[in-house]
Design a protein around this motif. Structure first.
Motif, PDB file in Angstrom:
ATOM      1  N   TYR A  93       0.904  27.557  16.110  1.00  0.00           N
ATOM      2  CA  TYR A  93       1.361  27.905  17.460  1.00  0.00           C
ATOM      3  C   TYR A  93       2.300  27.057  17.846  1.00  0.00           C
ATOM      4  CZ  TYR A  93       0.565  28.020  22.574  1.00  0.00           C
ATOM      5  OH  TYR A  93       1.137  28.482  23.423  1.00  0.00           O
ATOM      6  N   ARG A 130       5.935  27.809  17.165  1.00  0.00           N
ATOM      7  CA  ARG A 130       6.551  29.424  16.927  1.00  0.00           C
ATOM      8  C   ARG A 130       6.689  29.168  18.879  1.00  0.00           C
ATOM      9  NH1 ARG A 130       5.732  35.381  15.872  1.00  0.00           N
ATOM     10  NH2 ARG A 130       6.823  36.353  17.721  1.00  0.00           N
ATOM     11  N   LEU A 184       2.281  36.396  24.493  1.00  0.00           N
ATOM     12  CA  LEU A 184       1.341  35.900  23.166  1.00  0.00           C
ATOM     13  C   LEU A 184       0.475  37.331  23.009  1.00  0.00           C
ATOM     14  CD1 LEU A 184      -0.713  32.872  25.219  1.00  0.00           C
ATOM     15  CD2 LEU A 184       1.386  32.761  23.468  1.00  0.00           C
ATOM     16  N   TYR A 234       1.819  35.809  17.927  1.00  0.00           N
ATOM     17  CA  TYR A 234       0.614  35.154  18.262  1.00  0.00           C
ATOM     18  C   TYR A 234      -1.026  35.571  17.908  1.00  0.00           C
ATOM     19  CZ  TYR A 234       4.245  32.192  20.590  1.00  0.00           C
ATOM     20  OH  TYR A 234       5.599  31.377  21.050  1.00  0.00           O
TER      21      TYR A 234
END
Length: 524
Positions: free
Chosen positions: A157, A160, A8, A13
């Motif tokens: 999010y 991904r 992350l 991200y």
């Protein structure tokens, strides 16, 4: 956890973590200047409680609920909530909003007016549901207020994360299963939120008038306040949103199908305790049905999986149709020491806590673990600040302080990640503040409530009334930008028109409307 945190931190991200979505629902009792529950109807100047997007009622006409839209900014969410308060105070004349979770002076069930929403079928359903709650649990329980915190990760999010995971299952199933993992971890750790943010260690004696088996102690010689010396959030215990009838309801969060099935059965199967309450015979509706649950909302839980429903759609059908969209945290007391009942630092920690629950490994749970979780929660509700208190952990028991230290230490990487994504240190600072509350229980809101009562030599009612008056003055003096005031006025007018449109559109009788609504559960 560390591998996920490392992933992350990658550039792709960063913006996704920066756009966590949140919404706040805050309840407040309307009270008279003397501190008694308001008997007046929902003010027409606040619009329709059925259709207004920001201002509605919960159980009672006197229990207002303020709702903020989905937002990615903590500051903007809190400003929006403050604007709602300012607008409402401009309409309330001499009434106030009660600044605590446990209620003001109440005179039994008959003094608590049930909320009304108009003449439409959906309005009548909402009111009958509330009458059912009153018959099942008593109306007093429904005067307890709290804050619900809605949390979700952005769609980008999930796309991904799903790609990075190798697309192990359909995208929506992946999202639902990840949220269920969050919920399981939340149940494992939610006692910590009760300890840190509980603010209801005492109640006005009028709340328990006529009830002797409550286990609370007098706080003062006059007996005006009852309390437990080390309690944190009595609202979350046997005095509050709890149901002995529901204790046998085993809801599993290991799969969405299991969750839906358990609640569907509780809604569809008759329950002996409620068969004596009228549910439609000769048109007499004192409850919607005689099942353990009238609808999903009657299931009292500290967290719920949610999806925005279509008009007329049952929540379980929405979850079955498209999976979990967000989660709703339901265990937060109103903090009487802040104007709107919570502040930015608390939200920074909530986001850290919830992201930790999402990222941490979350094995399936069983009934034995759920029993231990319930015991831990109950212990912290009633004795959270008790020196040396131990909780169930890892097959044995450990001191709450040690468990809390370990849990907060484990969140440090998440707080650092959020700091980096937002170019600040607010998340780490919020985490550090919670560490200080573990080290010194006197820093918790529940301890402050009792301390200020002792220092000022006042009962709970007087303490909460003082803060209610303080925040009333604050919001009445707080300027509301003209464009915001105009927007609220427009929403008021449009909500009243929308209610009329709903009423005019009804084509079914109420019995047929309910039959059509409940038919949705048969297909799940």
């Amino acid at each position: 956890m560390q591998a996920q945190l490392q992933t992350l931190t990658s550039p792709g991200y960063r913006q996704l973590i920066n756009t966590i979505q949140r919404g706040i629902e805050k309840e407040s009792l309307r009270i008279t200047p003397e501190g008694r529950l308001a008997q007046t109807p929902h003010p027409a100047s606040l619009g329709s409680a059925l259709t207004h997007p920001s201002i509605t009622t919960d159980y009672s006409e006197a229990l207002l609920e303020f709702i903020t839209p989905v937002d990615t900014s903590i500051e903007h969410s809190l400003d929006t909530l403050a604007d709602v308060h300012s607008f409402v105070y401009a309409q309330l004349e001499d009434e106030l909003l009660w600044a605590a979770s446990m209620p003001c002076v109440v005179n039994g069930d008959d003094s608590i007016p049930v909320a009304e929403y108009g003449n439409s079928n959906v309005a009548r359903m909402k009111t009958v549901y509330r009458y059912g709650l009153g018959h099942r649990y008593g109306r007093l329980m429904q005067t307890i207020a709290g804050i619900h915190y809605n949390f979700s990760m952005p769609a980008e999010y999930w796309q991904r994360a799903w790609d990075d995971a190798g697309k192990p299952e359909p995208l929506q199933d992946y999202i639902s299963n990840r949220y269920l993992g969050l919920i399981r971890n939340f149940h494992r750790h939610s006692w910590l939120l009760i300890y840190l943010f509980g603010a209801s260690p005492a109640v006005c004696a009028s709340f328990l008038r006529g009830r002797d088996q409550h286990g609370l102690q007098p706080f003062d010689e006059q007996g005006k306040t009852l309390h437990m010396p080390h309690a944190t959030a009595l609202r979350m215990g046997d005095l509050g949103y709890n149901s002995s009838a529901q204790r046998g309801l085993k809801v599993c969060y290991n799969s969405l199908d299991n969750y839906i099935s358990a609640l569907r059965d509780a809604i569809m199967d008759p329950h002996p305790d409620y068969q004596g309450i009228a549910s439609g015979r000769d048109g007499n509706y004192q409850q919607l049905n005689d099942s353990l649950l009238q609808i999903e909302n009657e299931f009292y839980s500290t967290i719920r999986p949610k999806r925005v429903t279509r008009p007329g759609e049952a929540p379980l059908k929405a979850l079955h149709r498209a999976g979990i969209e967000y989660i709703e945290v339901r265990c937060l007391d109103i903090n009487p020491f802040t104007p709107v009942g919570l502040d930015a630092q608390q939200i920074h920690f909530l986001d850290t806590f919830l992201l930790y629950c999402l990222l941490e490994e979350s094995p399936p749970c069983d009934s034995d673990e759920q029993s231990r979780q319930a015991a831990n929660l109950n212990a912290v509700v009633n004795r959270g600040r008790e020196p040396g208190l131990e909780l169930f952990a890892n097959g044995g028991s450990r001191p709450l302080s040690a468990l809390a230290d370990d849990l907060l230490s484990g969140m440090s990487g998440v707080a650092e990640l959020l700091d980096n994504c937002h170019d600040n240190t607010l998340y780490s600072a919020a985490l550090e503040e919670q560490c200080s509350r573990v080290a010194d229980p006197e820093r918790t809101p529940s301890a402050r409530v009792l301390r200020e009562m002792r220092e000022r030599d006042v009962p709970f009612f007087r303490l909460a009334m003082g803060y209610s008056e303080r925040w009333a003055q604050y919001f009445r003096e707080r300027p509301l930008p003209p464009e915001v005031a105009q927007r609220f006025a427009a929403e008021t007018a449009s909500s009243l028109a929308a209610q009329q449109a709903v009423e005019a559109a009804d084509e079914l009788g109420f019995e047929d409307y309910l039959a059509q609504f409940y038919a949705q559960y048969q297909k799940l």
